[in-house]
Design an enzyme around this catalytic site. Structure first.
Site, PDB file in Angstrom:
ATOM      1  N   GLU A 179       0.894  -1.170   0.000  1.00  0.00           N
ATOM      2  CA  GLU A 179       0.000   0.000   0.000  1.00  0.00           C
ATOM      3  C   GLU A 179       0.919   1.203   0.000  1.00  0.00           C
ATOM      4  O   GLU A 179       1.678   1.415   0.941  1.00  0.00           O
ATOM      5  CB  GLU A 179      -0.912  -0.015   1.226  1.00  0.00           C
ATOM      6  CG  GLU A 179      -1.965   1.071   1.189  1.00  0.00           C
ATOM      7  CD  GLU A 179      -1.785   2.058   2.319  1.00  0.00           C
ATOM      8  OE1 GLU A 179      -1.299   3.184   2.040  1.00  0.00           O
ATOM      9  OE2 GLU A 179      -2.112   1.722   3.456  1.00  0.00           O
ATOM     10  N   CYS A 239      -2.584   7.906   4.864  1.00  0.00           N
ATOM     11  CA  CYS A 239      -2.649   7.398   3.497  1.00  0.00           C
ATOM     12  C   CYS A 239      -3.947   7.791   2.809  1.00  0.00           C
ATOM     13  O   CYS A 239      -4.000   7.871   1.577  1.00  0.00           O
ATOM     14  CB  CYS A 239      -2.487   5.888   3.481  1.00  0.00           C
ATOM     15  SG  CYS A 239      -3.461   5.027   4.738  1.00  0.00           S
TER      16      CYS A 239
END
Length: 525
Positions: free
Chosen positions: A265, A302
């Site tokens: 990720e 994120c």
């Protein structure tokens, strides 16, 4: 709980042989005791060998035993939450209350995965019974279930020092799948990592499981991480961090004699598209809400909404003014690590050099590693011409894009690379345009949000935290939510087996009482 700075390899405490460090308090810019030792190749090999030794027994534990392990970890996290939050705050500068929330979220995730395990649906048990009288050829009995991949190397993240770290969703989902875990702790919060590691180590022991189910390592530079990825007994890797770091691990894993999956990720700007009717009706509220979410955790999330696009027209000025006001009022705050702070300053320069205009800035930094909040503006044509403007700036900065018209808005949407999320702010009048925009966004993200913001994200059965490259290295999977377990599973078919040799999930009388697909029909029979 006393911190020793040792590595946790199986049930043992081991003093590393490859150097040592102290944690940094980024607010005071001072080091914090104790000394933490670094592991080397020898410690990696010991931890992985133990994990491999543990795999066959752990993968075959009953659903009840495995679920109980996850619940013991959750209980252990609850017990140390005040201490854990205080230590993590010292090492990151994040507020204690926020970190207590992270600890609660982590405990909830472990309990949620315990429920997933008990339900047994993750096995995806599928049965095609024999048909001896079928013509022109008889069919043998076929039964399929998912089993664990094997030992998994997990790289702890920096920005959420609890819920994406040692006791994060990657660890919870891997253990739920039946995979032993070797955790490479992030050096930005070594004390918090050790505290969580001890909770998991104790839970493994209290569950009567093989000690190799969990180990915690720490290392300097890239050596220990590369050794984990290279080790022939490691069967999968997870990583949360930069695109450069994630892709280096991904490529390394593909060069192995036996390539393995690396679930990364990496990078996302989580664009927000404000459609005209919504802009005219509530531009100021949208601008304020977007900026408030952008500034959470000093912009080090994120899912931070980083780019807002709106067609110049009614409501645009109100939206812009609200964003500027929120940024202007924000004081500079400490960022997680010196490295993150330096990268943030470099990326601000990149935005300036690419033609973005700074229209607001928060208070000046006072601490060495403070991050000043910044708002840039650019027109749509410039964004189309300078693709670097749409790259991630990890920190408290956002880009407002003044779009010429609806066609330019669609054109810009098509230029975005893969994202973790995308948002549409819409009113009823905007539905026709939203229908045009939706298929463009579906190709570029794993989660589309309407009339809210990308951050925070619920952790649930329907949660998706993934998307096309470079958001992740494999858009078929999520790293958040209950389906995150699917990363660590693979199918095995059992053909013509006597009932006594079948796994419990596939036996004729369904002793686990789980849902199964039999001849295409879902039932508990």
């Amino acid at each position: 709980m006393k911190l020793t700075g040792n590595l946790l390899i199986g049930a043992q405490e081991v003093s590393g042989t490859a150097g040592r460090m102290m944690a940094l308090n980024p607010v005071m810019n001072v080091e914090i005791e104790p000394l933490f030792t670094f592991g080397g190749i020898e410690q990696v090999d010991r931890a992985v060998q133990l994990a491999d030794d543990a795999f066959e027994s752990y993968n075959r534990t009953s659903l009840a035993v495995r679920a109980a392990l996850l619940e013991r970890i959750a209980d252990g996290l609850d017990a140390i939450t005040p201490e854990l939050a205080r230590r993590a705050s010292l090492e990151t500068g994040l507020p204690v209350a926020q970190l207590e929330g992270e600890a609660a979220k982590s405990a909830i995730q472990f309990r949620q995965f315990a429920s997933v395990v008990r339900q047994g649906r993750f096995r995806q048990a599928t049965i095609d019974p024999s048909q001896p009288a079928r013509q022109p050829r008889a069919r043998m009995d076929h039964r399929m279930q998912k089993i664990a991949l094997g030992p998994i190397a997990i790289f702890g993240a920096s920005n959420f020092p609890i819920s994406y770290s040692v006791a994060g969703g990657d660890t919870a989902s891997a253990l739920a799948a039946g995979c032993p875990v070797i955790l490479k702790a992030h050096n930005g919060h070594p004390g918090a990592s050790e505290l969580m590691g001890r909770v998991i180590q104790q839970a493994v022991s209290d569950s009567g499981l093989h000690e190799g189910v969990f180990s915690l390592l720490r290392g300097a530079g890239n050596e220990i991480g590369e050794a984990l990825v290279d080790h022939p007994l490691i069967k999968g890797v997870t990583f949360t961090g930069s695109e450069g770091g994630g892709m280096a691990l991904f490529r390394r894993a593909q060069r192995r004699p036996d390539p393995i999956p690396v679930f990364t990720e990496m990078t996302s700007v989580n664009p927000t598209f404000v459609l005209p009717a919504a802009l005219a009706a509530r531009g100021a509220a949208i601008g304020d809400g977007f900026t408030e979410r952008m500034l959470v955790t000093v912009g080090q999330a994120c899912l931070k909404p980083a780019i807002l696009l709106a067609v110049d027209g009614p409501g645009y000025l109100e939206l812009k003014n609200a964003m500027m006001l929120r940024v202007d009022e924000m004081q500079a705050r400490t960022m997680l690590t010196p490295g993150i702070n330096m990268a943030y300053r470099k990326n601000l320069e990149r935005q300036n050099n690419a033609g973005a205009v700074q229209i607001a800035a928060g208070g000046e930094p006072h601490g060495e590693w403070d991050g000043q909040s910044v708002l840039f503006e650019v027109d749509g044509a410039c964004l189309l011409d300078k693709p670097t403007l749409s790259e991630e700036v990890f920190g408290p900065a956002a880009l407002l894009v003044r779009v010429e018209d609806v066609e330019q808005l669609i054109a810009i949407a098509r230029r975005f690379r893969g994202q973790l999320s995308a948002t549409m702010q819409i009113d009823t009048v905007d539905y026709a345009l939203a229908e045009r925009l939706l298929p463009v966004l579906e190709r570029r993200t794993g989660r589309i949000v309407v009339n809210a913001f990308a951050h925070p994200q619920e952790v649930s059965y329907a949660s998706i935290h993934g998307g096309p490259f470079p958001a992740t290295s494999d858009s078929r999977f999520t790293s958040v939510g209950m389906s995150a377990i699917e990363r660590f599973l693979r199918p095995v078919c059992y053909q013509g087996f006597p009932d006594e040799l079948l796994p419990e999930a596939l036996q004729h009388n369904n002793p686990l009482g789980i849902w199964r697909l039999t001849d295409g029909e879902l039932s508990k029979a």
